[in-house]
Design an enzyme around this catalytic site. Structure first.
Site, PDB file in Angstrom:
ATOM      1  CG  HIS A 657      -1.605   1.313   1.440  1.00  0.00           C
ATOM      2  ND1 HIS A 657      -2.593   1.750   0.591  1.00  0.00           N
ATOM      3  CD2 HIS A 657      -1.441   2.292   2.360  1.00  0.00           C
ATOM      4  CE1 HIS A 657      -3.005   2.944   0.996  1.00  0.00           C
ATOM      5  NE2 HIS A 657      -2.322   3.288   2.061  1.00  0.00           N
ATOM      6  CG  HIS A 707      -6.204  11.467   6.212  1.00  0.00           C
ATOM      7  ND1 HIS A 707      -5.527  11.067   5.090  1.00  0.00           N
ATOM      8  CD2 HIS A 707      -5.575  10.878   7.252  1.00  0.00           C
ATOM      9  CE1 HIS A 707      -4.512  10.285   5.446  1.00  0.00           C
ATOM     10  NE2 HIS A 707      -4.529  10.155   6.748  1.00  0.00           N
TER      11      HIS A 707
END
Length: 767
Positions: A657, A707
């Site tokens: 990732h 986020h």
């Protein structure tokens, strides 16, 4: 006298006070007045601390509630229209641009639903900035709705009896680090220079009127490979910022070597220059040569990026070289960069081994270092401080803690065979398809699930001995089962155990590896209110025992779906720790690769055959300039990953990732992972998808911003997937979020993932 200078100080507070008040404000548990008051309190503490330490040149405007680049966008009115159509207070506009905002209408407020601006790494650091976003309609002006921040904070310090030097990001760097908005993709941000310069001039004039005679103007892009046309902008830009009503400017660079761009700044009408000689001591002769007869040189010699004590003798000798060239009155001893990247204060670390603690210097201690070196080269008697420093430096170099002969010997066994999978990807893929029988558009997450208050409380209780190991394990097992049942319920295909036992994706592993030290309060800001506590690599690294096998095996026992083993990759552990400065990054990364190889093989042997080894920091570590150093880095960074992951069978599926960086598909290809997931939700340039169109292995382009608290609808997921599939093959595409979900709440996670899975099911039916 040689003056001392600090380019910026950590704004977070020694006990993370800024995080606590900011998150309380976001949750509606603190007022805006309380938020602003805490910021004022932290600034006052930092200024007074530096003054009391004897620092001569103290920065102001180094404080931010989220990000200093974002602050400048707000101040200069570089606010995309999607944020201005809502009736938001300036601080809420700032936070909306930084993290997005989604709220329902009430009797007194309108509904808001807006995504965040793109966030990327600040050069090669682990700090993230919010990328300025411009369009043809951007109208630069001083946005004074909340005052003029650099002026207000300068006056705030002055009222406390502290004279400061305001710091402002320079015009070339501000534009060059920005991007065109999605409706203006033909716009080159640097073309806006003539439009933004009058606003810089207006700001500087206000600072001068307030009493600031000098301003630190940061141009960090000078350490990048700047195009000729950008280099050519410097002369005219800085000539426009000179005038009797304007303060003197000190042009400041850091994080690297400016020599390839030296001609751009050789004759600027500035009062002085600052260069980073920690990262690039070799540039000394050439950069000193451009310093004019009346200009000063700020010598960045105390490391603003790491926690090791400065070698006083070497640093003083370096500063004396500058004095010999320019004279003492034209030399300043300084930190290499802002101290934003270091923990606040070593004195609070009561649990550190005293032997190791003596090797460290945090931001507060670096103030004394800068001052001591300035005093030494000015002729003051600081012999006691220099003697103590020499003893500490010597003790570290001779310590057995730093050297492990067995680890060093194992490094010699690394060869091409050790870092190559048994077969190429097509052959591996055939075996993996048979083994896992996954549907088209397989769904997964990146690893972590919400780190709830209950998890943090129980972890704290266990650390304090208030519950037994058995009680803590039972709690963690229950949390894992909750996460697994949720994933089964909504129909995810490849599951994760949620990582409830992990405090941080690097710290968790560092605590189980030999060669690391840990702090209690060694926090640094990564972005917004996200702070990390980097481990410190103090010696050769090895793995004494398995780190994740027990939890992974238990999690797999709860489900028939494939369960990912979750590891952090060698380069990310290196980059998100404070690394050693006495051996190369390559040596440290390969040591970590070998330690992780043991873990990967133990996971496979225990039946965990989907294993994700995350490398979000691999782009962060890329040297800032093209050349041999960069190509060498790419070789050893990829090799360390392959050392960790290549000792498995073809049917074992290796994932990785990456997030919050400008990624190059070739760098990722070199890792030879079977499946990669990449942060993508805030990328609005269609060319970015095109760059990955020919990526040979499987890929998941992240579909929602973890986020941000906003929840994308199913249709939003469908629309994003449709855009991706115009370029990327359906049979290679995985469906996943941008990153791990630890910072989100369960309500957001449940709705977002449910919508994501439903979108994937729609495409399965369609295809």
């Amino acid at each position: 006298m040689v003056q001392s200078s600090v380019l910026g100080f950590p704004r977070i507070g020694g006990q993370r006070e800024l995080k606590k008040i900011t998150e309380a404000y976001w949750q509606g548990k603190a007022t805006v007045e309380e938020l602003l008051a805490k910021g004022k309190e932290l600034r006052a503490h930092n200024w007074k601390l530096q003054k009391e330490a004897g620092v001569d040149i103290i920065a102001s405007n180094d404080f931010s509630y989220y990000d200093q680049v974002l602050d400048l966008s707000l101040l200069f009115n570089a606010i995309p229209e999607r944020y201005t159509k809502y009736d938001l207070a300036p601080i809420d506009v700032l936070f909306a641009m930084g993290r997005g905002l989604q709220r329902k209408a009430t009797e007194t407020t309108q509904a808001v639903d807006v995504t965040a601006l793109e966030m990327v790494k600040w050069f090669d650091s682990n700090y993230h900035y919010v990328r300025p976003t411009f369009s043809h309609s951007t109208e630069f002006k001083l946005n004074t709705a909340a005052g003029v921040k650099p002026v207000d904070e300068y006056l705030e310090a002055k009222a406390l009896g502290v004279e400061t030097r305001p710091v402002v990001l320079g015009p070339i760097s501000y534009l060059y680090l920005g991007k065109a908005d999605k409706d203006s993709l033909d716009l080159e941000p640097i073309s806006l220079l003539e439009k933004v310069l009058p606003v810089y001039k207006q700001l500087l004039a206000q600072l001068k009127a307030a009493g600031a005679n000098q301003v630190q103007i940061d141009e960090p892009v000078l350490v990048l490979d700047l195009p000729e046309e950008v280099q050519a902008k410097y002369q005219a830009a800085y000539e426009a910022l000179v005038g009797d009503d304007l303060p003197e400017l000190v042009l400041t660079t850091y994080f690297g070597d400016v020599r390839p761009n030296l001609k751009a700044i050789a004759n600027l009408p500035v009062a002085g220059y600052h260069f980073d000689f920690v990262r690039a001591a070799e540039q000394f002769d050439e950069v000193v040569a451009i310093v004019g007869e009346k200009q000063t040189l700020s010598v960045g010699i105390v490391d603003g990026r790491n926690i090791w004590k400065t070698d006083f003798a070497k640093a003083a000798a370096f500063v004396e070289k500058a004095i010999a060239k320019l004279g003492a009155d034209r030399v300043v001893t300084a930190t290499s960069s802002s101290l934003l990247h270091t923990p606040v204060d070593l004195e609070s670390e009561s649990k550190l081994d005293p032997v190791i603690k003596d090797w460290f210097s945090f931001a507060t201690q670096k103030l004394a270092e800068v001052v001591a070196i300035a005093k030494k080269v000015s002729g003051d008697d600081v012999s006691a401080a220099f003697a103590a420093n020499a003893a500490s430096i010597k003790a570290r170099s001779e310590s057995s803690i730093t050297n492990n002969p067995k680890v060093q010997e194992r490094l010699t066994t690394i060869n091409e065979a050790l870092s190559t999978r048994k077969a190429a990807f097509p052959e591996r893929l055939a075996e993996q398809k048979t083994k896992y029988n996954l549907p088209l558009f397989p769904t997964t997450t990146i690893g972590s699930f919400p780190q709830t208050k209950d998890i943090r409380i129980n972890r704290n209780k266990f650390a304090k001995g208030q519950i037994t190991a058995e009680e803590y394990e039972a709690f963690i097992n229950k949390e894992m089962e909750t996460v697994i049942r949720f994933q089964e319920e909504i129909g995810l295909d490849v599951l994760v155990h949620g990582e409830p036992e992990r405090n941080d994706m690097v710290q968790y592993f560092g605590e189980q590896l030999d060669g690391f030290a840990f702090t209690t309060n060694g926090w640094v800001q990564s972005y917004g209110s996200r702070y990390v506590r980097p481990p410190i690599i103090v010696g050769d690294v090895s793995r004494p025992k398995a780190m994740t096998v027990k939890e992974s095996v238990y999690a797999q026992s709860l489900t028939k779906s494939p369960m990912k083993g979750m590891l952090t990759g060698p380069v990310t552990i290196l980059r998100w720790s404070f690394p050693r400065d006495d051996v190369s990054g390559k040596v440290q990364a390969l040591q970590l690769g070998l330690a992780l190889r043991d873990e990967v093989q133990d996971l496979e042997a225990a039946g965990i055959t989907v294993i994700q080894v995350d490398e979000p920091a691999i782009r962060e570590g890329l040297p800032l300039r093209a050349g041999k150093e960069r190509s060498d880095y790419l070789n050893w960074a990829a090799q360390s990953f392959r050392v960790a992951t290549s000792g498995v069978e073809n049917s074992t599926q290796i994932h990785s990732h990456f997030c919050y960086s400008d990624l190059d598909p070739n760098h990722i290809k070199a890792l030879d992972a079977d499946v990669v997931s990449i942060e993508f939700s805030k990328k609005d340039d269609p060319n970015y998808i095109q760059e990955f169109a020919e990526y040979p292995n499987h890929i998941g382009l992240g579909l929602f911003d973890i986020h941000s608290p906003r929840i994308p609808s199913k249709q939003e997921f469908v629309s994003r997937i449709e855009e991706i599939l115009k370029v990327y093959p359906a049979n290679k595409f995985w469906v996943n979020p941008d990153c791990g979900l630890k910072t989100r709440g369960w309500t957001e996670v449940r709705e977002s993932l449910t919508n994501m899975v439903e979108a994937a099911k729609e495409f399965r039916a369609k295809y």
